[in-house]
Design a protein around this motif. Structure first.
Motif, PDB file in Angstrom:
ATOM      1  N   PHE A  77     -22.071   2.820  26.261  1.00  0.00           N
ATOM      2  CA  PHE A  77     -22.053   3.002  24.717  1.00  0.00           C
ATOM      3  C   PHE A  77     -22.380   4.290  24.513  1.00  0.00           C
ATOM      4  N   LEU A  78     -23.065   4.979  25.010  1.00  0.00           N
ATOM      5  CA  LEU A  78     -23.931   6.215  24.005  1.00  0.00           C
ATOM      6  C   LEU A  78     -22.578   7.009  24.538  1.00  0.00           C
ATOM      7  N   THR A  79     -22.708   7.412  25.882  1.00  0.00           N
ATOM      8  CA  THR A  79     -21.685   7.858  26.282  1.00  0.00           C
ATOM      9  C   THR A  79     -20.183   8.110  25.458  1.00  0.00           C
ATOM     10  N   LEU A  80     -19.676   6.908  25.350  1.00  0.00           N
ATOM     11  CA  LEU A  80     -18.818   6.881  24.306  1.00  0.00           C
ATOM     12  C   LEU A  80     -18.345   7.382  23.385  1.00  0.00           C
ATOM     13  N   LEU A  81     -19.432   7.157  22.676  1.00  0.00           N
ATOM     14  CA  LEU A  81     -19.779   8.065  21.570  1.00  0.00           C
ATOM     15  C   LEU A  81     -19.667   9.166  21.533  1.00  0.00           C
ATOM     16  N   ARG A  82     -21.217   9.543  22.922  1.00  0.00           N
ATOM     17  CA  ARG A  82     -20.702  11.297  22.928  1.00  0.00           C
ATOM     18  C   ARG A  82     -19.196  11.976  23.401  1.00  0.00           C
ATOM     19  N   GLU A  83     -18.744  11.590  24.010  1.00  0.00           N
ATOM     20  CA  GLU A  83     -17.464  11.202  24.774  1.00  0.00           C
ATOM     21  C   GLU A  83     -16.679  11.495  23.019  1.00  0.00           C
ATOM     22  N   THR A  84     -16.690  10.881  22.345  1.00  0.00           N
ATOM     23  CA  THR A  84     -15.766  10.699  21.192  1.00  0.00           C
ATOM     24  C   THR A  84     -15.886  12.061  20.763  1.00  0.00           C
ATOM     25  N   ALA A  85     -17.105  11.993  20.294  1.00  0.00           N
ATOM     26  CA  ALA A  85     -17.924  12.980  19.168  1.00  0.00           C
ATOM     27  C   ALA A  85     -17.089  14.609  19.923  1.00  0.00           C
ATOM     28  N   LEU A  86     -17.240  14.710  21.191  1.00  0.00           N
ATOM     29  CA  LEU A  86     -16.917  15.982  21.597  1.00  0.00           C
ATOM     30  C   LEU A  86     -14.969  16.245  21.337  1.00  0.00           C
ATOM     31  N   ARG A  87     -13.895  14.783  21.722  1.00  0.00           N
ATOM     32  CA  ARG A  87     -12.923  14.985  21.743  1.00  0.00           C
ATOM     33  C   ARG A  87     -12.650  15.351  20.580  1.00  0.00           C
ATOM     34  N   TRP A  88     -13.293  14.648  19.536  1.00  0.00           N
ATOM     35  CA  TRP A  88     -13.340  14.976  17.840  1.00  0.00           C
ATOM     36  C   TRP A  88     -13.522  16.161  17.776  1.00  0.00           C
ATOM     37  N   TYR A  89     -14.384  16.550  17.600  1.00  0.00           N
ATOM     38  CA  TYR A  89     -15.213  18.017  17.297  1.00  0.00           C
ATOM     39  C   TYR A  89     -15.836  19.022  17.380  1.00  0.00           C
ATOM     40  N   GLY A  90     -15.627  18.756  19.838  1.00  0.00           N
ATOM     41  CA  GLY A  90     -15.764  19.786  20.266  1.00  0.00           C
ATOM     42  C   GLY A  90     -15.288  21.046  20.250  1.00  0.00           C
ATOM     43  N   ALA A  91     -14.459  21.125  20.031  1.00  0.00           N
ATOM     44  CA  ALA A  91     -13.521  22.378  19.920  1.00  0.00           C
ATOM     45  C   ALA A  91     -13.544  23.099  18.051  1.00  0.00           C
ATOM     46  N   ASP A  92     -14.289  22.478  17.274  1.00  0.00           N
ATOM     47  CA  ASP A  92     -14.271  22.531  15.784  1.00  0.00           C
ATOM     48  C   ASP A  92     -15.041  23.908  15.959  1.00  0.00           C
ATOM     49  N   ALA A  93     -14.799  25.129  14.519  1.00  0.00           N
ATOM     50  CA  ALA A  93     -15.239  26.178  15.196  1.00  0.00           C
ATOM     51  C   ALA A  93     -15.446  27.365  13.718  1.00  0.00           C
ATOM     52  N   ASP A  94     -15.881  28.203  13.042  1.00  0.00           N
ATOM     53  CA  ASP A  94     -15.911  28.607  11.675  1.00  0.00           C
ATOM     54  C   ASP A  94     -15.849  27.693  10.825  1.00  0.00           C
ATOM     55  N   CYS A  95     -16.444  26.902  10.187  1.00  0.00           N
ATOM     56  CA  CYS A  95     -16.211  25.504   9.435  1.00  0.00           C
ATOM     57  C   CYS A  95     -16.438  26.238   8.217  1.00  0.00           C
ATOM     58  N   PRO A  96     -15.054  25.985   7.376  1.00  0.00           N
ATOM     59  CA  PRO A  96     -14.675  27.383   5.887  1.00  0.00           C
ATOM     60  C   PRO A  96     -15.873  26.068   5.363  1.00  0.00           C
ATOM     61  N   ALA A  97     -15.985  24.994   4.860  1.00  0.00           N
ATOM     62  CA  ALA A  97     -16.662  23.374   4.199  1.00  0.00           C
ATOM     63  C   ALA A  97     -15.822  23.333   3.035  1.00  0.00           C
ATOM     64  N   TRP A  98     -14.171  23.486   3.409  1.00  0.00           N
ATOM     65  CA  TRP A  98     -13.321  23.742   2.074  1.00  0.00           C
ATOM     66  C   TRP A  98     -13.912  22.405   1.912  1.00  0.00           C
ATOM     67  N   GLY A  99     -13.127  22.251   0.001  1.00  0.00           N
ATOM     68  CA  GLY A  99     -13.335  21.037  -0.473  1.00  0.00           C
ATOM     69  C   GLY A  99     -14.231  20.397  -0.670  1.00  0.00           C
ATOM     70  N   GLU A 100     -15.494  21.379  -0.498  1.00  0.00           N
ATOM     71  CA  GLU A 100     -16.600  19.958  -0.963  1.00  0.00           C
ATOM     72  C   GLU A 100     -17.601  21.063  -2.044  1.00  0.00           C
ATOM     73  N   PRO A 101     -18.240  20.154  -2.656  1.00  0.00           N
ATOM     74  CA  PRO A 101     -17.976  18.485  -2.939  1.00  0.00           C
ATOM     75  C   PRO A 101     -17.044  18.309  -3.680  1.00  0.00           C
ATOM     76  N   SER A 102     -16.095  16.966  -2.882  1.00  0.00           N
ATOM     77  CA  SER A 102     -15.330  16.301  -4.461  1.00  0.00           C
ATOM     78  C   SER A 102     -15.796  15.396  -5.136  1.00  0.00           C
ATOM     79  N   GLY A 103     -15.270  15.134  -5.514  1.00  0.00           N
ATOM     80  CA  GLY A 103     -15.815  14.898  -7.433  1.00  0.00           C
ATOM     81  C   GLY A 103     -16.345  12.812  -6.908  1.00  0.00           C
TER      82      GLY A 103
END
Length: 336
Positions: A187-213
């Protein structure tokens, strides 16, 4: 303000707040689909354990908070009332009704992923408390939610990056504690692999739209906290450098500025008190993950302090915040 610890005085105050609402049935905002007239039932009929605290998920994480407070301060005055609550509520026959509800076809997406993560977080906290009887009672429901993650994550092509209950990084992060507590490496491997699939390539996050109402989470910071929790340091630290490369300059500035709350009787606007507390939690955990010599560490620690100062005075007062904010205060104080 120095960073507070979970003293017995604070634990007692937070416990009394939660004990005052976990069995308060109304007002109530059910997340319930009616397949027919037979499904028009009261919250306590639908959920004999988690019917209070305005909504199911807030009740679940209030139980988590009570379990954490009991573990930290087993001799506090409120401890006996927490034990009595758990003895009455966390019993197999009541958990069975919660499981039956979850098994209905109309409940497939019930509380996904926020409530899923919190239920597993509660299950991990209950393990080892007292003689373990509460954790054993909850185990069938916890495993049902763990299986929900196992079934859902492989078909979830995209993450959800909002600052509310639907944020997928939050679900992964909380489920990781359960996977560790139960020794479920797959289960931990599934969580880790999913996180990498979803977020692993993210870079230079602008935090655009934070915070919303109505944010009560930072989509940027909870993603970082998810990756910190699931990745080994040698993978996380380079990822974090790419994801938020200008932390040393306190940028993006919006992540370092506590949210303004204008009306605490409005349930959505009151979410912003929770945003300040959840940012404090994430910033604190991220600071602790950095080497002591890292120039970003004091910048992050200061951001955590500012957000905690903004959120802590508003734990109680109006029920729109009171039914849930103490939980996030405990996260901010403890989960770092």
């Amino acid at each position: 303000m120095t960073t507070p610890s979970l003293t017995e005085e604070i634990a007692q105050r937070f416990a009394r707040i939660a004990l005052g609402h976990v069995r308060r049935e109304y007002p109530n905002k059910p997340d319930h689909t009616l397949a027919g007239p037979q499904d028009a039932r009261t919250p306590s009929e639908l959920h004999p354990v988690f019917y209070g605290s305005y909504d199911w998920h807030s009740c679940v994480h209030s139980y988590w908070m009570l379990a954490r407070l009991l573990r930290r301060h087993p001799k506090m005055e409120a401890a006996a009332d927490i034990v009595a609550l758990f003895d009455e509520q966390l019993v197999p026959e009541k958990i069975a009704v919660e499981c039956t509800y979850l098994a209905q076809p109309t409940a497939r997406g019930f509380k996904r992923p926020y409530g899923w993560g919190w239920l597993l977080k509660l299950a991990s906290e209950l393990r080892g408390l007292d003689d373990g009887r509460w954790g054993r009672a909850l185990a069938p429901l916890a495993e049902a939610f763990a299986q929900r993650f196992r079934d859902f994550l492989p078909i979830a092509t995209y993450p959800v990056r909002v600052g509310t209950h639907f944020n997928t990084a939050f679900g992964l992060r909380m489920a990781a504690d359960y996977a560790d507590a139960t020794g479920d490496g797959a289960f931990l491997t599934l969580l880790r692999e999913t996180a990498l699939r979803w977020y692993g390539a993210d870079a230079d996050c602008p935090a655009w739209g934070e915070p919303s109402g109505d944010d009560f989470q930072s989509s940027a910071l909870i993603e970082a906290e998810c990756m910190r929790r699931l990745l080994p340091a040698e993978q996380f630290l380079p990822w974090f450098e790419r994801f938020l490369p200008r932390i040393a300059q306190s940028e993006p500035a919006i992540l370092f500025t506590p949210a303004t709350v204008t009306d605490r009787t409005d349930g959505k606007i009151a979410h912003l008190d929770g945003l300040n507390l959840s940012r404090a939690w994430c910033w604190s955990a991220l600071a602790a993950a950095l080497p002591e010599w890292d120039v970003r560490r004091p910048v992050i620690a200061n951001a955590a302090r500012l957000h905690l100062e903004a959120g802590l005075p508003h734990i109680a007062g109006d029920y729109m915040g009171e039914h849930w904010l103490a939980t996030f205060a405990v996260l901010a104080i403890e989960e770092r």
